[in-house]
Design a protein around this motif. Sequence first.
Motif, short mmCIF file in Angstrom:
data_model
loop_
_atom_site.label_atom_id
_atom_site.label_comp_id
_atom_site.label_asym_id
_atom_site.label_seq_id
_atom_site.Cartn_x
_atom_site.Cartn_y
_atom_site.Cartn_z
N GLY A 140 0.81 -1.21 0.00
CA GLY A 140 0.00 0.00 0.00
C GLY A 140 0.84 1.25 0.00
O GLY A 140 0.55 2.23 -0.72
N LEU A 141 1.92 1.28 0.80
CA LEU A 141 2.80 2.44 0.84
C LEU A 141 3.53 2.62 -0.49
O LEU A 141 3.75 3.74 -0.95
CB LEU A 141 3.82 2.30 1.98
CG LEU A 141 3.25 2.33 3.40
CD1 LEU A 141 4.35 2.08 4.42
CD2 LEU A 141 2.55 3.66 3.68
N ASN A 146 4.19 5.56 -5.65
CA ASN A 146 4.02 5.60 -7.10
C ASN A 146 3.13 6.76 -7.52
O ASN A 146 3.40 7.46 -8.51
CB ASN A 146 3.42 4.27 -7.57
CG ASN A 146 3.66 3.99 -9.03
OD1 ASN A 146 4.76 4.23 -9.54
ND2 ASN A 146 2.66 3.48 -9.72
N ILE A 147 2.06 6.98 -6.75
CA ILE A 147 1.15 8.10 -7.04
C ILE A 147 1.86 9.43 -6.82
O ILE A 147 1.76 10.36 -7.63
CB ILE A 147 -0.11 7.99 -6.17
CG1 ILE A 147 -0.97 6.80 -6.64
CG2 ILE A 147 -0.93 9.29 -6.22
CD1 ILE A 147 -2.15 6.50 -5.75
N GLU A 162 -5.40 1.29 -12.69
CA GLU A 162 -5.45 0.27 -11.64
C GLU A 162 -4.59 0.64 -10.42
O GLU A 162 -3.74 -0.14 -10.00
CB GLU A 162 -4.99 -1.08 -12.19
CG GLU A 162 -5.74 -1.57 -13.40
CD GLU A 162 -7.05 -2.24 -13.04
OE1 GLU A 162 -7.36 -2.36 -11.86
OE2 GLU A 162 -7.77 -2.63 -13.98
N PRO A 163 -4.78 1.82 -9.83
CA PRO A 163 -3.88 2.24 -8.75
C PRO A 163 -4.08 1.51 -7.43
O PRO A 163 -3.25 1.64 -6.52
CB PRO A 163 -4.21 3.73 -8.60
CG PRO A 163 -5.64 3.83 -9.00
CD PRO A 163 -5.81 2.83 -10.12
N THR A 164 -5.18 0.75 -7.27
CA THR A 164 -5.44 0.11 -5.98
C THR A 164 -5.31 -1.41 -6.03
O THR A 164 -5.77 -2.10 -5.12
CB THR A 164 -6.85 0.47 -5.47
OG1 THR A 164 -7.83 -0.03 -6.40
CG2 THR A 164 -7.02 1.97 -5.33
N VAL A 165 -4.69 -1.93 -7.09
CA VAL A 165 -4.53 -3.38 -7.20
C VAL A 165 -3.65 -3.90 -6.06
O VAL A 165 -2.59 -3.35 -5.76
CB VAL A 165 -3.89 -3.75 -8.56
CG1 VAL A 165 -3.43 -5.21 -8.56
CG2 VAL A 165 -4.89 -3.54 -9.67
N ILE A 175 -6.03 6.09 -0.97
CA ILE A 175 -5.79 6.39 -2.38
C ILE A 175 -7.02 7.03 -3.02
O ILE A 175 -6.93 8.03 -3.72
CB ILE A 175 -5.38 5.11 -3.13
CG1 ILE A 175 -3.97 4.68 -2.69
CG2 ILE A 175 -5.41 5.33 -4.65
CD1 ILE A 175 -3.56 3.31 -3.20
N LEU A 176 -8.20 6.47 -2.73
CA LEU A 176 -9.44 7.02 -3.29
C LEU A 176 -9.70 8.43 -2.77
O LEU A 176 -10.10 9.33 -3.52
CB LEU A 176 -10.61 6.11 -2.98
CG LEU A 176 -10.58 4.71 -3.62
CD1 LEU A 176 -11.78 3.89 -3.19
CD2 LEU A 176 -10.50 4.79 -5.13
#
Length: 313
Positions: A140-141, A146-147, A162-165, A175-176
């Motif tokens: 997750g971190l 990456n974001i 697909e940022p939450t895969v 993230i959302l």
Amino acid sequence: MSETVVKIENLVKNYKNLTAVDHFNLEIKEGEILGLLGPNGSGKTTTLNCLLSLLSFHEGKIEVFGEKMKPESYSLKKNIGVIFQNVAVFDTLTVYENIDFFCGLYIEEKALRKKYVEEAIQFVELGDFKNYYPKKLSGGLLRRLNIACGIAHKPKLIVLDEPTVAVDPQSRNKILEGILELNKQGATIIYTSHYMEEVEEICSRIVIMDKGKNLAEGTAEELKRRIKNNETIYIDIRSLPAEDMDNIRQLKHVYSVEYSEERLTVKCDGGNHNLIHVMDYLQERGISFGRVHSELPTLNDVFLEITGKELRD
């Protein structure tokens, strides 16, 4: 009227005998969060790569911020942030150094770059980890890093693939929340995901594509109104004669009746009080029943009816 940020007209991309994108059209207005949905092989990634001028294409036109998009359109690319599904950071650089490197591709002034990097670290809540190397971060971190690398230069258009895969629920929520905050700050966002609930939660408009074509677009509610299934009713019944199934099938707005493993499933194509009508029939016939519940159509139902496929295919 909002400014048009992205305009794709009759885009065609071929690979030998395969047409990956087939006269695809799309327009995205400033301030939108556009959800782009499609099964694997639908042409989503190819379309995004053409949009970013990472791929050449055979026909069509792509404009970003009112200008034709070309490989050498560096002035346009400075205003675009890209976060792909595969994490793309340097293992030999710390969290801070990674964000600084990617921000430095667009922001030359050191003082301004430092300010932007610090703001990006704060935005994704990695302040306690800025001296860590990527290998020491959880999944997750790492996604949040990456974001941060993709948005530190404060782009006006952000592509999130697909940022939450494969992240935990807490990181997914952060993230959302971050995506909604970026939008609130003025960014226009293109968002792809296999998680329907995410798309329905954050996207102001949704495009469903398959076989390289734009099959449907609209808000989640607009898309739900386009499909036949308006309501699905489930009733646990120990026994149901075929005659009663036929009679239920004749009720107004009912278009499908199934009975399997002591469960009656009734699908309706519109109308109100469908559940009451079915229950009234059962009571009039003296048919005892157990648990009852009704479901309105979901975005997954829309996708399945339009494409004939599960999104996770």
